[in-house]
Every structure is written in C-alpha cells, then in structure tokens.
Scaffold this motif. Structure first.
Motif, short mmCIF file in Angstrom:
data_model
loop_
_atom_site.label_atom_id
_atom_site.label_comp_id
_atom_site.label_asym_id
_atom_site.label_seq_id
_atom_site.Cartn_x
_atom_site.Cartn_y
_atom_site.Cartn_z
N GLY A 448 15.67 68.05 -23.12
CA GLY A 448 14.21 67.98 -23.16
C GLY A 448 13.70 67.89 -24.58
O GLY A 448 12.85 67.05 -24.91
N ARG A 449 14.19 68.77 -25.45
CA ARG A 449 13.76 68.77 -26.85
C ARG A 449 14.24 67.51 -27.57
O ARG A 449 13.52 66.94 -28.38
CB ARG A 449 14.29 70.03 -27.54
CG ARG A 449 14.06 70.09 -29.05
CD ARG A 449 12.60 70.06 -29.42
NE ARG A 449 12.41 70.21 -30.87
CZ ARG A 449 11.29 69.90 -31.51
NH1 ARG A 449 10.26 69.43 -30.84
NH2 ARG A 449 11.21 70.07 -32.80
N VAL A 450 15.47 67.06 -27.26
CA VAL A 450 15.99 65.83 -27.86
C VAL A 450 15.08 64.65 -27.51
O VAL A 450 14.71 63.84 -28.39
CB VAL A 450 17.43 65.56 -27.38
CG1 VAL A 450 17.86 64.14 -27.71
CG2 VAL A 450 18.39 66.57 -28.02
N THR A 451 14.69 64.55 -26.24
CA THR A 451 13.80 63.48 -25.81
C THR A 451 12.45 63.57 -26.51
O THR A 451 11.87 62.55 -26.93
CB THR A 451 13.59 63.53 -24.29
OG1 THR A 451 14.87 63.49 -23.64
CG2 THR A 451 12.73 62.38 -23.80
N GLN A 452 11.94 64.80 -26.65
CA GLN A 452 10.66 65.00 -27.33
C GLN A 452 10.73 64.50 -28.77
O GLN A 452 9.83 63.79 -29.24
CB GLN A 452 10.30 66.48 -27.29
CG GLN A 452 8.93 66.81 -27.88
CD GLN A 452 8.67 68.31 -27.89
OE1 GLN A 452 9.44 69.10 -28.42
NE2 GLN A 452 7.55 68.71 -27.30
N THR A 468 13.64 57.79 -22.45
CA THR A 468 13.20 58.75 -21.44
C THR A 468 14.24 59.86 -21.31
O THR A 468 15.39 59.72 -21.77
CB THR A 468 13.02 58.08 -20.07
OG1 THR A 468 14.31 57.66 -19.59
CG2 THR A 468 12.09 56.89 -20.15
N LEU A 469 13.86 60.93 -20.63
CA LEU A 469 14.79 62.03 -20.41
C LEU A 469 16.01 61.56 -19.63
O LEU A 469 17.15 61.93 -19.94
CB LEU A 469 14.08 63.16 -19.66
CG LEU A 469 14.92 64.40 -19.31
CD1 LEU A 469 15.52 65.03 -20.55
CD2 LEU A 469 14.08 65.41 -18.54
N GLY A 499 17.02 67.66 -35.41
CA GLY A 499 17.65 66.37 -35.68
C GLY A 499 18.38 65.81 -34.47
O GLY A 499 18.88 66.57 -33.63
N VAL A 500 18.44 64.48 -34.39
CA VAL A 500 19.11 63.79 -33.30
C VAL A 500 19.83 62.57 -33.86
O VAL A 500 19.29 61.86 -34.72
CB VAL A 500 18.11 63.34 -32.21
CG1 VAL A 500 18.82 62.50 -31.13
CG2 VAL A 500 17.41 64.53 -31.57
N ALA A 501 21.05 62.35 -33.37
CA ALA A 501 21.77 61.11 -33.68
C ALA A 501 22.41 60.61 -32.39
O ALA A 501 23.01 61.39 -31.65
CB ALA A 501 22.84 61.34 -34.74
N ILE A 502 22.26 59.32 -32.11
CA ILE A 502 22.89 58.70 -30.94
C ILE A 502 23.83 57.62 -31.46
O ILE A 502 23.43 56.75 -32.24
CB ILE A 502 21.84 58.09 -29.99
CG1 ILE A 502 20.92 59.19 -29.44
CG2 ILE A 502 22.54 57.37 -28.83
CD1 ILE A 502 19.81 58.67 -28.54
N ILE A 503 25.09 57.70 -31.02
CA ILE A 503 26.13 56.79 -31.48
C ILE A 503 26.59 55.90 -30.34
O ILE A 503 26.82 56.37 -29.23
CB ILE A 503 27.34 57.59 -32.04
CG1 ILE A 503 26.91 58.45 -33.23
CG2 ILE A 503 28.48 56.67 -32.41
CD1 ILE A 503 26.41 57.66 -34.41
N ASP A 504 26.73 54.61 -30.65
CA ASP A 504 27.27 53.62 -29.71
C ASP A 504 28.69 53.28 -30.18
O ASP A 504 28.88 52.80 -31.30
CB ASP A 504 26.38 52.38 -29.72
CG ASP A 504 26.81 51.34 -28.69
OD1 ASP A 504 27.91 51.49 -28.12
OD2 ASP A 504 26.06 50.38 -28.48
N LEU A 518 17.40 60.52 -36.51
CA LEU A 518 16.07 61.01 -36.88
C LEU A 518 16.11 62.49 -37.19
O LEU A 518 16.93 63.25 -36.65
CB LEU A 518 15.08 60.72 -35.74
CG LEU A 518 15.50 61.19 -34.35
CD1 LEU A 518 14.75 62.43 -33.94
CD2 LEU A 518 15.24 60.08 -33.33
N LEU A 519 15.22 62.89 -38.09
CA LEU A 519 15.12 64.29 -38.51
C LEU A 519 13.66 64.69 -38.64
O LEU A 519 12.82 63.88 -39.05
CB LEU A 519 15.82 64.50 -39.86
CG LEU A 519 17.35 64.44 -39.89
CD1 LEU A 519 17.83 64.39 -41.33
CD2 LEU A 519 17.96 65.62 -39.18
#
Length: 606
Positions: A448-452, A468-469, A499-504, A518-519
């Motif tokens: 939830g917080r990551v999506t926010q 989206t969530l 902070g959030v990082a999404i890796i492909d 993002l931070l």
C-alpha cells in the motif's frame, strides 16, 4: 453581535438552527433542476420513519457545496435493503445509511431483560448477529459508502433512564447492545458508524424524543435531534470527499495563555490550576490531542521570540512543549505576511492552514489578505474555547494511518537535523546522523505504501511510471521482477518507508533494468541514493547479473534527478544508461545497513 467563530453576523439569531435548515432545503427543492443535477446520492433505511431527517442531512451537504439527492427507504426495511439495495435506491447510489433503534428491533428482548428473563440477552445477541450479517451482505454487494447507526437509549417505554433500577436493567441492556454491535461492525471492511447514542446525549434525552409523532407516524425524534443527527451523517459523508486541514496556526497571548507575556512577564500570565488559567490549559490539551492525530501545530505571534519560548520552556502550566511546535514565526511583522512562511516550512498549501487568534482585527486582516487560510476567532470567554473548537469539522478524517501519526514527529525531527547541519560540515553532519537503512524486497504489508509513493513522488523519480496496487502485487510475485522498498532511521527518528525500486530482469538474467527508482525528498543528499544502487548491484551480482540499465524520463517536476545516473557511474548509450555491476558505487561507510527491526547483524549478535 458578530459570531466569533465566523466573523459574520448570525442570520436570524433568534431562529433555531433546525428551522433555518428546513428553509434552506425547501428553497433548494423548489429551485432544483431534477435528479440530473445531483452530485451525490444517498439512501436511508431506518427501523423508524426517517423522512424528516432528509432535510437536515440535505441542508448540511448544501452548505458544503454539494447538490444531494436523498431517498428515504420504506419504513422498517433494513434487512430487505441490505439484501437488495438496488431495488430500493437504484444502481447509482453513493451512500447507504442504516439507522435503527433497540426498541424497534429488540422489543421482546428488552421486556425479557427488564423482567429478569435469563435467556433475553442470548436472544438479543442472536438478533444482533443477524443484523451484522445483513450489513456484511450489503458490504459484499454495494461498492459505495455504508454508514450504520449506534442506537440511542430506548425511549417511549414503561421505564426510562431515571428509574432507580436503570443501572442494572435497561441501562445495562443498552450498554451491552451498543458494545456488542460496535465490536461486530468493527470487523467489517469500511463500514462507518453514526453515533446516535452520542447525539442523544448531546441534545438531551427528553429533548430528543417526540411521543406524539412516535405514536402517530412512527417518527420518534424531535427536529433538534434529527438536525444534529443529519449534520453528523453529513460530516461522515464529507470526510470521505474532502481533505482535512493539516495545520493549526496559533496566536500566543490571550490564546495559548491569558495576558501578554511581554508586559505581564512569565509569572503574570494566566495559565495553571485556577480559572481562567485552567481554560487555557484545557485548550492546549485539545491541541495536543490533535497533534497526536497527525495535525501540525505552528505558532504565529507578534512578540519577542525569547519571551514566547521562555513560557514554553519554563512555565509549569504549559501542556504543550517546544517540541510540539512544528513551525513558527515570532516577530513584529504582519501575521498575514508571515503565515506564508509557516506553509512553506511545512510544505503545505495555505488552504491547509487553520489560523486561530483572539483578536478580531487580526482575524479580519487574515481573511482579507489570505482568503485561502481558514481563520477562526476565539470566543471572548476562555471557558468557551474548547467547546467551540470541538465542534469544528475541519480536521475530520475517517481513517488515520500510521504515516499520519508519524508525520508530525518526522517534521520535528527534521527541524533538529537542520539545527545540527547548520553547526557542521556536510561530512561531519552525515557521520553524526548515525544513519541506518533497510533495503529489502517489499512485503505484502508494504504494498500500500509502495503504491502511494509510486503515484505521488514527483521530484526524485527517474521514470515517474505510475502503478496500481494490483500491478505492484503482480510485479512482486513475478520471477522476472524485483520490487524493493527502503526504510531509513537516524538518531533523531524514523523517516519511514521512503524509497522504492522496481527491477526488470532480462530473460538471460544478465541484465537488471531499473523500471522505477524513487525516493522521498526528506532522505535526499544523505547517501541513501548511493546505498540503494550498491544494494541493487550486490543483489544483481548474487543472481548472476553483470549490468544495470537505467533511464531518465524528464518531466516538469523531476529535474532534481536529471544527473543522478551519470553522477553514479552510468554511461549513456542512446536513450539508456549502462553501469557494469563491477563499477557500481560502494555502500557508504557512514550508513549502517539493518534489518526490519532497525538492528544490524552485529547488534543482533550482541
């Protein structure tokens, strides 16, 4: 005489508020363009005749700028409405309110309890379970807001609240019903409670019940009661549709304490165990309660700053401390000019501020110069401070998150950090912070917080891809992606999940591409960015990757991270940036990597 809360002359001061509300609703209905103009649709199902409540709910919503369509359902059809809401209120209903009385649903059980029938409570509990089950069924089929009443004390019976056996008979039965019902409804998802029991206590038991209307029309409540109940229901509806104010900006002299500290001295102001000092203490207790609910407190005073802080630091009667104040401007400049500094310091808009002062002149000037600020004039008698402010709906929120509760303390900690930073070089400051960072793949509780963060972070966000969530959950489950979250602590407090990082991950597993990084701005410039890249590189190497790819997608707001990739060793290759994992930044020596408890491996071993 002007209304000190609004600064305007009350319209028809001798006319009761519920009569004015009726007139407002009649006028609206005579001018309404029909259902097509409605912007909110509400259905009311009640165990009593609820038609008279419509006008009071409607008037409150009109005052907030809405054009409501309110449909009262058939008499005593709560269960039927729960089973088939569309049949009663249509497919476009936004809100359904379920209002009930104990004497309507549990008449036989009341009689049994009064005559010491040992099985009466068990039968009542079973009926309450049936009512909760019906509400649960409505929740599963209806996507809009559901509001359910807490029943008031029963009226119109052979016994009342003044019976000598009330504490152990009817009073005990009412308390048991209310307790079980609230506990049961609390287990349902997003079902709101309208406390008609509290409304009855506020209006008065005798003033709430109309015996004649009850007999004639099954409408047992007076206009006074229904007016207040309608206003409370409107507050719940509105709280879901507008943002609460974020900060209370306070005058000091004759607001937080009685008297003028610059003239009377710290020993001469009124604050403490004797009236009117007690009234100022109670106001501060109310303000402290709001702060603990996540509302910022700020001070805006024409005063000598040292005099104000001396009261905060040294007066025994102060309930608030200096640490409870998140921003302040204390000098002799106009308050209407200084309040912009308060908004900037807290990074909120002027329309998020509520200014409270005892001076009609200051309030009038603020309203003219800063109309976006909500300005409230305190009553002349401090005895009425708390009761007037308690009636405000400016801070209404249906849900208070952990982030809300932590926000005020985070701001206070940031002030302490800025004070430390001003005394040191950047290198010494970073070392003195005792930074701790947890980087890990996001857990379900984090989604939830990551999506926010993904959807609201603009300034330090490399690609500003929104998710989206459900998309975040899907990526976290994917074998070809990694979703990281980061939390940061220092000696002043917890920054939270920032902070959030999404890796492909490429099909050959050799390349990790940064889909999102993002931070929150509050952790920038403290080495967290380099630490995050170091963790991504380490984890990538452990899974056989050799290269990290990234991209920067410029927007109007993310210029802050325009040079992030080249600054950390990435080399441009067309629209992408490449970083061999062997050349990735090392984890900063002044940051300690910890687990979710905030402890490092060495600390756990110790």
């Amino acid at each position: 005489m002007p209304d000190r809360a609004s600064g305007t002359a009350p319209a028809g001061s001798t006319v009761p508020a519920w009569i004015e509300a009726k007139a407002v609703w009649r006028k609206f209905n005579s001018e309404a363009a029909g259902d097509a103009s409605a912007d909110i649709r509400i259905g009311i199902a009640a165990s009593f005749t609820a038609h008279n409540m419509v006008q009071f709910l409607g008037a409150s919503l009109l005052a907030a700028g809405y054009r409501p369509k309110i449909e009262p359902g058939p008499y005593n059809q709560i269960f039927q409405v729960c089973l088939d809401p569309r049949a009663h209120f249509g497919a476009d209903c936004d809100v359904i309110a379920l209002l009930w009385r104990i004497e309507d649903l549990l008449q036989d059980e009341i009689s049994g309890a009064l005559h010491q029938d040992k099985d009466a409570w068990q039968r009542a509990a079973q009926k309450l379970d049936s009512l909760t089950a019906a509400i649960s069924a409505l929740r599963s089929s209806f996507a809009g807001m559901i509001v359910v009443s807490v029943p008031p004390f029963p009226a119109g019976l052979a016994v009342g609240p003044l019976g000598l056996d009330n504490p152990v008979r009817l009073g005990a039965f009412h308390r048991a019903v209310v307790t079980q019902f609230i506990e049961s409804v609390a287990k349902l998802e997003h079902v709101r409670l309208l406390d008609l029991d509290a409304v009855q206590r506020h209006v008065g038991y005798a003033a709430s019940f109309d015996a004649r209307q009850s007999y004639l029309y099954k409408q047992p409540f007076t206009d006074q009661f229904l007016h207040r109940a309608g206003a409370q229901l409107a507050r719940i509806v509105l709280a879901a549709r507008r943002s609460a104010k974020k900060c209370i900006v306070l005058d000091c002299d004759n607001t937080l304490w009685g008297g003028i500290v610059g003239e009377d001295g710290i020993d001469g102001i009124e604050l403490g165990s004797e009236y009117p000092g007690t009234a100022f203490c109670d106001l501060q207790r109310l303000l402290l309660h709001w702060r603990q609910q996540g509302i910022f407190l700020a001070v805006l005073s024409k005063n000598n700053e040292a005099d104000v802080w001396e009261v905060f630091d040294n007066h025994r009667g102060m309930v608030l401390s200096r640490r409870d104040i998140s921003a302040w401007k204390i000098d002799w400049l106009p308050k209407a000019e200084n309040i912009a500094f308060i908004a900037k310091a807290l990074n909120v808009g002027l329309d998020s501020l509520v200014f409270i002062d005892d001076s009609p002149m200051e309030i009038d000037y603020m309203r003219q110069a800063q109309p976006d600020v909500t300005s409230i004039l305190l009553p002349e008698d401090p005895a009425h401070f708390v009761s007037m402010l308690e009636g405000l709906d400016l801070f209404d929120r249906l849900d208070i998150t952990g982030e809300d509760l932590a926000r005020v303390d985070m701001m206070r900690a940031e002030i302490d950090r800025e004070e430390l930073s001003a005394k040191m070089t950047k290198e010494d400051f970073l070392g003195a912070l005792d930074l701790k960072v947890e980087f890990s793949q996001a857990k379900p509780d984090d989604f939830g917080r990551v999506t926010q963060l993904i959807n609201k972070t603009n300034q330090f966000n490399l690609t500003t891809i929104r998710r989206t969530l459900e998309e975040v959950r899907g990526l976290a489950r994917s074998q070809n992606h990694r979703v990281y979250s980061s939390r940061v602590w220092d000696k002043f407090g917890d920054y939270g999940l920032t902070g959030v990082a999404i890796i492909d991950i490429s099909p050959d597993r050799r390349t990790w591409t940064i889909d999102s990084l993002l931070l929150s701005c509050r952790v920038l410039g403290r080495g967290v960015e380099a630490a995050l890249l170091a963790v991504l590189a380490s984890d990538g190497r452990s899974e056989g990757a050799t290269e990290l790819l990234g991209s920067y997608v410029p927007t109007k707001k993310n210029e802050l991270c325009a040079t992030f990739l080249p600054d950390h060793g990435f080399r441009q290759d067309g629209e992408q940036w490449r970083l061999p994992l062997a050349d990735a930044p090392i984890f900063p020596a002044f940051i300690k990597r910890v687990d979710a408890t905030g402890e490092s491996e060495a600390e756990q071993a110790a």
